[in-house]
Design an enzyme around this catalytic site. Structure first.
Site, PDB file in Angstrom:
ATOM      1  CE  LYS A  31      36.959  39.043  38.300  1.00 32.75           C
ATOM      2  NZ  LYS A  31      37.434  37.726  38.706  1.00 32.75           N
ATOM      3  N   GLY A  59      34.350  38.154  41.457  1.00 26.19           N
ATOM      4  CA  GLY A  59      34.497  38.825  42.729  1.00 26.19           C
ATOM      5  C   GLY A  59      33.256  39.222  43.482  1.00 26.19           C
ATOM      6  CE  LYS A 114      37.624  43.659  38.981  1.00 28.48           C
ATOM      7  NZ  LYS A 114      38.953  43.301  39.361  1.00 28.48           N
ATOM      8  CG  ASP A 167      35.208  42.453  41.280  1.00 31.46           C
ATOM      9  OD1 ASP A 167      36.163  42.470  42.073  1.00 31.46           O
ATOM     10  OD2 ASP A 167      35.200  41.759  40.252  1.00 31.46           O
ATOM     11  CB  THR A 171      39.067  46.644  42.081  1.00 27.15           C
ATOM     12  OG1 THR A 171      38.618  45.281  42.047  1.00 27.15           O
ATOM     13  CG2 THR A 171      40.286  46.770  41.207  1.00 27.15           C
TER      14      THR A 171
END
Length: 173
Positions: A31, A59, A114, A167, A171
């Site tokens: 990512k 995710g 994110k 996601d 996170t």
């Protein structure tokens, strides 16, 4: 499956370019957005390995929980819908459920940006700013993720799913 730090993806793809047969699918788990070129991971892979279909896995899933066999859902983004059945069969299982999308851009931006929002949440938590501040950061951060996704040609609807909102919640939680 390429699960390498994003800053090494280009060199890994170059190394694979002489070894990987054409038409072998590449699933990218990395990512990020490449520094300098501002390319997404899929764009890097396609530019170096143009004859290999590219899919993105994004995710919300902590690898450690998936490895322990805990129920996990994920997004697989692939423009070539003929690859979906193969990817789902190869990667999915009773407790690891992939959901499919053709929105490669949205899945990648949701997974990459994110992390920036999570860092801001960590700072707010460390400064004891409270849950109101964390909620504001996540909510306003999601809006910025959506704006970038749309500007890059992705879909807002993708962000409302696992690789966006899911996601981000995992996170930043």
């Amino acid at each position: 499956i390429l699960a390498v730090p994003s800053h090494t993806l280009r060199s890994v793809c170059i190394a694979l370019s002489d070894l990987l047969p054409a038409h072998v699918p590449i699933v990218i788990a990395s990512k990020g957005i490449e520094r300098g070129s501002l390319m997404l991971m899929g764009e890097i892979a396609r530019s170096i390995l143009p004859n290999n279909p590219v899919a993105i896995i994004s995710g919300p899933n902590f690898a450690e929980e998936a490895a322990r066999g805990l129920p996990t859902a994920t997004t697989i983004a692939c423009a070539d819908t003929t690859q979906w059945d193969t990817l789902t069969h190869a990667l999915g299982g009773r407790l690891f459920r992939p959901y499919l999308t053709t929105d490669i851009v949205g899945a990648q931006i949701g997974g990459a940006v994110k992390n920036v929002i999570a860092i801001a949440c960590g700072i707010a938590i460390g400064k004891n700013f409270g849950e109101n501040a964390r909620a504001a950061i996540v909510t306003r951060g999601f809006t910025e993720i959506a704006r970038l996704t749309i500007a890059k040609g992705g879909k807002y609807e993708t962000l409302m799913g696992l690789s966006g909102m899911g996601d981000l919640i995992l996170t930043c939680g």
